[in-house]
Design an enzyme around this catalytic site. Sequence first.
Site, short mmCIF file in Angstrom:
data_model
loop_
_atom_site.label_atom_id
_atom_site.label_comp_id
_atom_site.label_asym_id
_atom_site.label_seq_id
_atom_site.Cartn_x
_atom_site.Cartn_y
_atom_site.Cartn_z
N ASP A 108 51.48 -22.45 33.07
CA ASP A 108 51.11 -22.13 31.69
C ASP A 108 52.36 -21.78 30.89
O ASP A 108 53.13 -20.90 31.29
CB ASP A 108 50.15 -20.93 31.68
CG ASP A 108 48.92 -21.18 30.82
OD1 ASP A 108 49.10 -21.71 29.71
OD2 ASP A 108 47.81 -20.85 31.25
N ASP A 209 49.75 -23.37 25.75
CA ASP A 209 48.79 -22.52 25.08
C ASP A 209 48.83 -22.73 23.57
O ASP A 209 49.91 -22.88 22.99
CB ASP A 209 49.12 -21.06 25.43
CG ASP A 209 48.05 -20.08 25.00
OD1 ASP A 209 46.89 -20.26 25.41
OD2 ASP A 209 48.38 -19.12 24.28
N GLU A 274 46.48 -26.96 25.07
CA GLU A 274 45.26 -26.29 24.63
C GLU A 274 45.12 -26.61 23.14
O GLU A 274 45.75 -25.98 22.30
CB GLU A 274 45.32 -24.78 24.84
CG GLU A 274 44.02 -24.10 24.44
CD GLU A 274 44.15 -22.61 24.24
OE1 GLU A 274 43.11 -21.92 24.32
OE2 GLU A 274 45.26 -22.11 23.99
N HIS A 334 39.02 -19.97 31.78
CA HIS A 334 39.22 -18.52 31.82
C HIS A 334 38.83 -17.82 30.52
O HIS A 334 38.88 -16.59 30.45
CB HIS A 334 40.69 -18.22 32.12
CG HIS A 334 41.61 -18.76 31.06
ND1 HIS A 334 41.83 -20.11 30.87
CD2 HIS A 334 42.37 -18.13 30.13
CE1 HIS A 334 42.68 -20.28 29.87
NE2 HIS A 334 43.01 -19.09 29.40
N ASP A 335 38.47 -18.58 29.49
CA ASP A 335 38.17 -17.99 28.18
C ASP A 335 36.69 -17.92 27.85
O ASP A 335 36.31 -17.26 26.88
CB ASP A 335 38.87 -18.79 27.08
CG ASP A 335 40.35 -18.46 26.95
OD1 ASP A 335 40.73 -17.33 27.29
OD2 ASP A 335 41.12 -19.34 26.51
#
Length: 532
Positions: A108, A209, A274, A334-335
């Site tokens: 990430d 991200d 993302e 994960h969100d």
Amino acid sequence: MIVQNPNPGWWRRAVFYQIYPRSFADSNGDGIGDLDGVTAHLDYLNDGTPNSLGIDAIWLNPINPSPLDDWGYDISDYCGIHPELGDLAAFDRLIAQAHRRSIRVIVDLVPNHTSNQHPWFVESRASHSNPKRDWYIWIPGTPDRPPSNWQSYFGGDAWKYDPATASWYLHTFLEQQPDLNYRNPEVVEAIHGAVRFWLDRGADGFRIDVIQGLIKDDQLRDNPVRVERDPDIPWYAEGTQDPLYSSDRPEVHEIIRGLRRVTDSYEDRMMVGETWPREQERLADYLRPDELQLGFNFRFLLARYDARRFRAAIELTEKSFGAGAWPTWTLSNHDFPRHISRYSQAGDGDARARVAAVMMLALRGTPFIYYGEEIGMRDAEIPADRIHDPVGRDGCRSPMQWSGARNGGFSASARTWLPCGDFKAVNVARQMSDPHSMLSLYRRLIQLRKSTPALVEGSYRAFDSAPEDCLVFHRDTPAQHIVVALNFTAEPREIDLPAGKILLSTSAARPAGSAKYPLTLAANEAVIVETG
């Protein structure tokens, strides 16, 4: 000099597996997952045999040093490892062991913002004249008037007043996460340096991200109020503003091209963004030949369990992408709450999750599996005194459920960093030898995908005569014709499907062999049929 890629597009054929490192496996008994824990379970992901999951690449959520205000997405050092997760030697061991198993590793990258404890920001806020002042977005002013009406994605104003220098700084997430200023070339070069650092250590690429937000309007104009709503996106995810000036700006594409030039200077590396464009059709803009190889498509993650919603998401993606861009598909991350928890209704959660798995792994594009979804992990119950995440995402980040032993086999510690879910009922060990388990379905699906050219390389075409509450589509190559049929209802449905060979069914009652014409799907059943 740009290295010519001898194996272009490995990411097109890959099945990715997302790992939240703090929750995957604890190697040292402190209750926190770590990099050595990931390394110890690589054979589960891919040992080269059908007994493993068959994963080609893993994505690690942030592993950098961080004060954990946003659980790793507030980085205080781009070139280090959080000590609770290990050290650089542990990362090197993970890379070496993953590559031995032909598993690629992407990490990430969080380039939009840092922690407010990052040395860059500590210097930046020290004074107006500090050399790093312009590394962040500072606007002089008075405490009663923010520079614009921009809102944080986590709620409230996106501006924080700092009385020490009588200025506001921008934070599109928590106030502890100040945004970097990409109009400053020194910032761009510093992030490029972090990219090179991890590529030099053997990382195969990056999940980037909030990539659409890397640059903001130079005039800081107010965002308009959102007028139209996307029915698939919850209000808390979409927000009340249209981020016209704070996100998805035209200048962001040159920043992405710069990142692409750096990654292309290494052999066989990739980037997946993302990507939250203002309109879904704009996602393809991020996938031009000199920008991202992949961009996350969140339509499945947001859509409710409904064939019409999924069909619309697929058709919109295929129409806007065309033949030039390559889609991605994901059901959980994960969100957001895990999809089996979102879909569960009247005891149908397991069956529905199986149908969704077939859909994701049989479509044209690259699938991303979230750790634990392959065994049907649900969101864990988090007591009030164990909550960590500032916006309530702990439930989908609970420890991996390896067995029915203490803490689900995740850790020998008396207390894990987050509570465990229902590991007695749902765990890897219990499902490993059960041919009808969720894990066995995922293994068979991934193996079938890899051995079936039409499922990897074939075109997508809708099946026009299917019932509205079913999703049926073709995957074709010149030499192979596959039909995927998914029943999203709790009742049988008849599909006007030519006779063929059933390659996979989610129903244990479905006999192997030839498919009769017409095909009757059981409630919440998915089948993959070779018809030519």
